[in-house]
Design a protein around this motif. Sequence first.
Motif, PDB file in Angstrom:
ATOM      1  N   UNK A   1       0.819  -1.210   0.000  1.00 61.15           N
ATOM      2  CA  UNK A   1       0.000   0.000   0.000  1.00 61.15           C
ATOM      3  C   UNK A   1       0.851   1.259   0.000  1.00 61.15           C
ATOM      4  N   UNK A   2       2.008   1.224   0.686  1.00 66.77           N
ATOM      5  CA  UNK A   2       2.894   2.386   0.672  1.00 66.77           C
ATOM      6  C   UNK A   2       3.434   2.663  -0.721  1.00 66.77           C
ATOM      7  N   UNK A   3       3.514   1.639  -1.561  1.00 64.73           N
ATOM      8  CA  UNK A   3       3.984   1.800  -2.940  1.00 64.73           C
ATOM      9  C   UNK A   3       2.834   2.016  -3.910  1.00 64.73           C
ATOM     10  N   UNK A   4       1.626   2.199  -3.410  1.00 68.28           N
ATOM     11  CA  UNK A   4       0.481   2.404  -4.289  1.00 68.28           C
ATOM     12  C   UNK A   4      -0.015   1.128  -4.930  1.00 68.28           C
ATOM     13  N   UNK A   5       0.289  -0.026  -4.320  1.00 63.96           N
ATOM     14  CA  UNK A   5      -0.109  -1.307  -4.882  1.00 63.96           C
ATOM     15  C   UNK A   5      -1.149  -2.007  -4.035  1.00 63.96           C
ATOM     16  N   UNK A   6      -1.440  -3.238  -4.413  1.00 63.89           N
ATOM     17  CA  UNK A   6      -2.435  -4.036  -3.708  1.00 63.89           C
ATOM     18  C   UNK A   6      -1.874  -5.441  -3.481  1.00 63.89           C
ATOM     19  N   UNK A   7      -2.458  -6.147  -2.543  1.00 64.68           N
ATOM     20  CA  UNK A   7      -2.087  -7.538  -2.281  1.00 64.68           C
ATOM     21  C   UNK A   7      -3.369  -8.305  -1.991  1.00 64.68           C
ATOM     22  N   UNK A   8      -3.465  -9.480  -2.564  1.00 65.02           N
ATOM     23  CA  UNK A   8      -4.627 -10.322  -2.321  1.00 65.02           C
ATOM     24  C   UNK A   8      -4.167 -11.771  -2.173  1.00 65.02           C
ATOM     25  N   UNK A   9      -4.926 -12.539  -1.450  1.00 64.63           N
ATOM     26  CA  UNK A   9      -4.587 -13.942  -1.213  1.00 64.63           C
ATOM     27  C   UNK A   9      -5.830 -14.794  -1.387  1.00 64.63           C
ATOM     28  N   UNK A  10      -5.597 -16.037  -1.770  1.00 68.18           N
ATOM     29  CA  UNK A  10      -6.695 -16.992  -1.921  1.00 68.18           C
ATOM     30  C   UNK A  10      -6.162 -18.386  -1.595  1.00 68.18           C
ATOM     31  N   UNK A  11      -7.029 -19.261  -1.100  1.00 65.64           N
ATOM     32  CA  UNK A  11      -6.585 -20.632  -0.828  1.00 65.64           C
ATOM     33  C   UNK A  11      -6.218 -21.345  -2.127  1.00 65.64           C
ATOM     34  N   UNK A  12      -5.172 -22.124  -2.078  1.00 68.40           N
ATOM     35  CA  UNK A  12      -4.776 -22.918  -3.247  1.00 68.40           C
ATOM     36  C   UNK A  12      -5.520 -24.236  -3.229  1.00 68.40           C
ATOM     37  N   UNK A  13      -5.957 -24.676  -4.414  1.00 65.43           N
ATOM     38  CA  UNK A  13      -6.615 -25.976  -4.507  1.00 65.43           C
ATOM     39  C   UNK A  13      -5.637 -27.069  -4.078  1.00 65.43           C
ATOM     40  N   UNK A  14      -6.024 -27.848  -3.117  1.00 67.76           N
ATOM     41  CA  UNK A  14      -5.166 -28.901  -2.611  1.00 67.76           C
ATOM     42  C   UNK A  14      -4.398 -28.510  -1.375  1.00 67.76           C
ATOM     43  N   UNK A  15      -4.512 -27.266  -0.932  1.00 65.62           N
ATOM     44  CA  UNK A  15      -3.823 -26.826   0.276  1.00 65.62           C
ATOM     45  C   UNK A  15      -2.779 -25.777  -0.017  1.00 65.62           C
ATOM     46  N   UNK A  16      -2.558 -24.903   0.950  1.00 72.44           N
ATOM     47  CA  UNK A  16      -1.592 -23.834   0.765  1.00 72.44           C
ATOM     48  C   UNK A  16      -2.270 -22.521   0.423  1.00 72.44           C
ATOM     49  N   UNK A  17      -1.455 -21.570   0.006  1.00 74.72           N
ATOM     50  CA  UNK A  17      -1.942 -20.217  -0.215  1.00 74.72           C
ATOM     51  C   UNK A  17      -1.321 -19.652  -1.481  1.00 74.72           C
ATOM     52  N   UNK A  18      -2.082 -18.788  -2.159  1.00 74.62           N
ATOM     53  CA  UNK A  18      -1.595 -18.056  -3.328  1.00 74.62           C
ATOM     54  C   UNK A  18      -1.719 -16.571  -3.022  1.00 74.62           C
ATOM     55  N   UNK A  19      -0.595 -15.879  -2.935  1.00 71.19           N
ATOM     56  CA  UNK A  19      -0.575 -14.456  -2.617  1.00 71.19           C
ATOM     57  C   UNK A  19      -0.062 -13.708  -3.839  1.00 71.19           C
ATOM     58  N   UNK A  20      -0.820 -12.708  -4.284  1.00 72.11           N
ATOM     59  CA  UNK A  20      -0.461 -11.924  -5.467  1.00 72.11           C
ATOM     60  C   UNK A  20      -0.327 -10.460  -5.078  1.00 72.11           C
TER      61      UNK A  20
END
Length: 342
Positions: free
Chosen positions: A305-324
Amino acid sequence: MLKRVIVNNDVVLTGEAADQLIEAQVAEVSRSFFQQGAVAFLLVAILSGASAWVLTGRMLAPLHRVTATARRIAAERSLQQRIDLHGPDDEVKELADTFDGMVARLEHAFDGQRRFVANASHELRTPLTLNRALVELAMHRRTASPDVIRLGEDLLQINARHERLISGLLLLARSEQELPATIPVDLADVASHVAEQTAAEAAAAGVAVTVVAGPAPTRGDGLLLEQLVRNLVENGMRHNNKEPDDWVRVESGPNARLTVTNSGPVVPAYEVAALFEPFHRLAGDRVTSSNGAGLGLSIVRSVAQAHGGTVEARPRDGGGLVVTVRLPDSSPAPAPDGSPCP
């Protein structure tokens, strides 16, 4: 029957001819009147509409200015902007001044909160450093018993977790401040650098870290962006299945995009948003656990956010996390022939 009477060489119509002529003249006059009236009405309507539009625009301009400033503050998370409206002391100026005063008080409150966190963190570092030195001194004495050595190792682990917590608070306070200056940064270089630095830790944890470094140019603070990527990679390594086939994948690409995916246990979708809150982790994990201080994703969000951006996360199919993470793209504009500008 038509009748014509000639008087002094002029033809004078009487009877039905005169009536028809009068009716024709009246119809012509009426048609001309209605045409001119319609044109005049149209001109008056256009002039009235234009005048109303100008007057309304002037009256609503200060309100639009208030709205635009509020949107910029919400989008840029910068409380240093003000409306600073000049004009007569009417209701609109009073509203703008009240808004400026509210923003100023919020800025002062947030600055005070950040200073308190930073100062408290600095003050806490000194006793932690002293504790570590005393424990290490006691452990390395020749007369130290095995019990003292084991106790010292436990105390050093607790002290190290507290030091990570303090460092995280300092970084969180810094990331919530406005960036003083930015430089060109390619997220591909940052991802590769972080993968090299964390290679030993990944090997010790039995996690395979893969980097797909595509060009992702942006502008920002290099150290903060490095910490952003490091937190995501370390988060992926810590929260895994603790099995030989654990993995973390880091991918950078167009539009200054960075995606970090990891294997691991199934993450409930309703828990994902709360993971970005400070000190929050899954399964009731405590702050003093070996999984970190619970500030990793909070710092990631603040830096983005300090760089004017965004971050989002979602559960990965089969377990784990996907962060973009998406940051402002600083790719050179294409040349008229379609090739990128130098």
